[in-house]
Scaffold this motif. Structure first.
Motif, PDB file in Angstrom:
ATOM      1  N   UNK A  90      -4.102   8.832  16.788  1.00 28.47           N
ATOM      2  CA  UNK A  90      -3.629   9.063  15.803  1.00 28.47           C
ATOM      3  C   UNK A  90      -3.286   8.620  14.128  1.00 28.47           C
ATOM      4  N   UNK A  91      -2.175   9.810  14.474  1.00 26.37           N
ATOM      5  CA  UNK A  91      -0.951  10.363  13.160  1.00 26.37           C
ATOM      6  C   UNK A  91      -0.708   8.529  12.856  1.00 26.37           C
ATOM      7  N   UNK A  92      -0.358   8.499  11.873  1.00 26.58           N
ATOM      8  CA  UNK A  92       0.415   7.852  10.858  1.00 26.58           C
ATOM      9  C   UNK A  92       1.891   7.394  12.141  1.00 26.58           C
ATOM     10  N   UNK A  93       2.216   6.353  12.429  1.00 24.82           N
ATOM     11  CA  UNK A  93       3.295   5.664  13.686  1.00 24.82           C
ATOM     12  C   UNK A  93       4.555   5.160  12.718  1.00 24.82           C
ATOM     13  N   UNK A  94       5.606   6.373  13.108  1.00 26.05           N
ATOM     14  CA  UNK A  94       7.180   6.462  12.446  1.00 26.05           C
ATOM     15  C   UNK A  94       8.057   4.898  13.724  1.00 26.05           C
ATOM     16  N   UNK A 160      -0.229  -7.754   2.758  1.00 27.41           N
ATOM     17  CA  UNK A 160       1.168  -8.156   2.432  1.00 27.41           C
ATOM     18  C   UNK A 160       2.312  -8.367   3.434  1.00 27.41           C
ATOM     19  N   UNK A 161       2.290  -6.913   4.331  1.00 24.05           N
ATOM     20  CA  UNK A 161       3.338  -6.700   5.114  1.00 24.05           C
ATOM     21  C   UNK A 161       3.346  -7.007   5.945  1.00 24.05           C
ATOM     22  N   UNK A 162       4.932  -7.815   6.064  1.00 23.26           N
ATOM     23  CA  UNK A 162       5.193  -8.533   7.702  1.00 23.26           C
ATOM     24  C   UNK A 162       4.771  -8.213   9.189  1.00 23.26           C
ATOM     25  N   UNK A 163       4.435  -8.926   9.723  1.00 17.66           N
ATOM     26  CA  UNK A 163       4.231  -8.347  11.314  1.00 17.66           C
ATOM     27  C   UNK A 163       5.399  -7.918  11.450  1.00 17.66           C
ATOM     28  N   UNK A 164       5.235  -6.887  12.867  1.00 20.58           N
ATOM     29  CA  UNK A 164       6.237  -6.058  12.778  1.00 20.58           C
ATOM     30  C   UNK A 164       7.469  -6.742  14.359  1.00 20.58           C
ATOM     31  N   UNK A 185      15.679   6.807  20.062  1.00 23.11           N
ATOM     32  CA  UNK A 185      15.139   6.151  19.179  1.00 23.11           C
ATOM     33  C   UNK A 185      14.911   4.726  20.398  1.00 23.11           C
ATOM     34  N   UNK A 186      14.520   4.219  20.168  1.00 21.05           N
ATOM     35  CA  UNK A 186      14.144   2.728  20.763  1.00 21.05           C
ATOM     36  C   UNK A 186      13.995   1.787  20.209  1.00 21.05           C
ATOM     37  N   UNK A 187      12.091   1.758  19.693  1.00 24.56           N
ATOM     38  CA  UNK A 187      11.765   0.616  18.997  1.00 24.56           C
ATOM     39  C   UNK A 187      10.882   1.326  17.897  1.00 24.56           C
ATOM     40  N   UNK A 188      11.684   1.773  16.507  1.00 22.27           N
ATOM     41  CA  UNK A 188      11.217   2.213  15.452  1.00 22.27           C
ATOM     42  C   UNK A 188      10.244   1.026  14.615  1.00 22.27           C
ATOM     43  N   UNK A 189       9.280   1.732  13.481  1.00 24.26           N
ATOM     44  CA  UNK A 189       8.790   0.862  12.821  1.00 24.26           C
ATOM     45  C   UNK A 189       8.816   0.891  11.219  1.00 24.26           C
ATOM     46  N   UNK A 190       9.762   2.149  11.236  1.00 21.75           N
ATOM     47  CA  UNK A 190      10.504   2.313   9.791  1.00 21.75           C
ATOM     48  C   UNK A 190      12.028   1.577   9.662  1.00 21.75           C
ATOM     49  N   UNK A 199      13.673  -2.317  13.464  1.00 22.10           N
ATOM     50  CA  UNK A 199      12.751  -3.225  13.005  1.00 22.10           C
ATOM     51  C   UNK A 199      13.402  -4.449  11.707  1.00 22.10           C
ATOM     52  N   UNK A 200      12.971  -5.087  11.547  1.00 20.31           N
ATOM     53  CA  UNK A 200      13.503  -6.269  10.679  1.00 20.31           C
ATOM     54  C   UNK A 200      12.938  -5.456   9.046  1.00 20.31           C
ATOM     55  N   UNK A 201      13.942  -4.032   8.454  1.00 22.25           N
ATOM     56  CA  UNK A 201      12.920  -3.828   7.194  1.00 22.25           C
ATOM     57  C   UNK A 201      14.136  -3.138   6.316  1.00 22.25           C
ATOM     58  N   UNK A 202      13.721  -3.698   4.767  1.00 17.14           N
ATOM     59  CA  UNK A 202      15.172  -3.211   4.309  1.00 17.14           C
ATOM     60  C   UNK A 202      15.936  -1.687   4.240  1.00 17.14           C
TER      61      UNK A 202
END
Length: 252
Positions: A90-94, A160-164, A185-190, A199-202
């Motif tokens: 349910x909650x927002x995921x990181x 506009x956000x790119x796929x994970x 932590x193993x697979x991040x979304x941030x 995760x390919x993010x700035x």
């Protein structure tokens, strides 16, 4: 057994153990002496095969597959498969996946497999920082196996956000400890420099309101056991002789 697999057994015995020992917190372990740190901040541990703890021993399964604890290693497909469970829907995921002692309230999935063990298994597939990684979730319902790519279960709230997308990183701290062994932590979304996989993010992208669980009605109950297969891209030579990475093989 092929020549390749026979050669593989050498690092299975010695190399992974050294990585595992260095990935743990050395505090309180008499085998670790700060005065013995080398210039790279590593502990030059020397240990023979008879001293390898049971938890680090590799069990051959045949057909190019091995077991390290709860991890199934498929050398030919460059895949690692581990048991997981749903943590947060349910909650927002990181995070898409963390250890069961980690930030479970912010993660879609949890596992009892420690990041340090996963790192050992990934090294057996010769995974390097920057290697693309894909993740596929599978389960069995009414004797029928079902599977889905993990990013398909993660909804994106911002247009506009790119796929994970993920790539292997396995950062070591100055004391030689694997960062993910501490943060779990193993697979991040941030953006998370300590996670085992990136995760390919700035670097400045730390928003926690972008990703949410998006599970189909046919998804199994929360208590049902699931398997997650991580596939690592295959290095290939170009015409110039340089190595590139092709897309990982999908789990079957």
């Amino acid at each position: 057994m092929s020549i390749f697999l026979k050669i593989l057994l050498i690092p299975l015995l010695a190399g992974p153990l050294l990585v595992a020992l260095r990935a743990q917190d050395p505090a309180g372990d008499p085998r670790f002496d700060p005065a013995r740190l080398d210039r790279a901040g590593k502990y030059p541990v020397a240990i023979d095969a008879e001293q390898i703890p049971e938890e680090f021993k590799i069990e051959p399964l045949g057909e190019g597959k091995f077991r390290l604890g709860q991890i199934t290693i498929d050398v030919a497909k460059r895949q690692l498969t581990i048991p997981v469970a749903v943590a947060e829907t349910r909650a927002d995921l990181e995070y898409a996946l963390v250890h069961s002692d980690g930030k479970t309230h912010e993660s879609l999935l949890v596992t009892d497999v420690h990041p340090a063990r996963l790192h050992i298994a990934a090294l057996l597939l010769f995974a390097k920082p920057g290697t693309p990684v894909t993740a596929e979730l599978s389960w069995t319902t009414n004797d029928r196996k079902r599977s889905i790519q993990l990013p398909e279960l993660i909804g994106i709230t911002e247009s506009g956000r790119k796929p994970v997308t993920w790539s292997y990183q396995a950062i070591s701290m100055p004391n030689g400890q694997l960062a993910a062994a501490s943060e779990l932590s193993i697979l991040p979304l941030i953006h998370d420099a300590a996670a085992l996989v990136a995760h390919q993010l700035p670097a400045g992208d730390l928003r926690d309101d972008i990703y949410r669980a998006e599970l189909p009605e046919s998804f199994p109950a929360k208590e049902q056991p699931l398997s997650l297969t991580l596939s690592f891209a295959v290095p290939k030579k170009t015409r110039s002789g340089e190595l590139t990475l092709s897309a990982p093989t999908s789990a079957e």
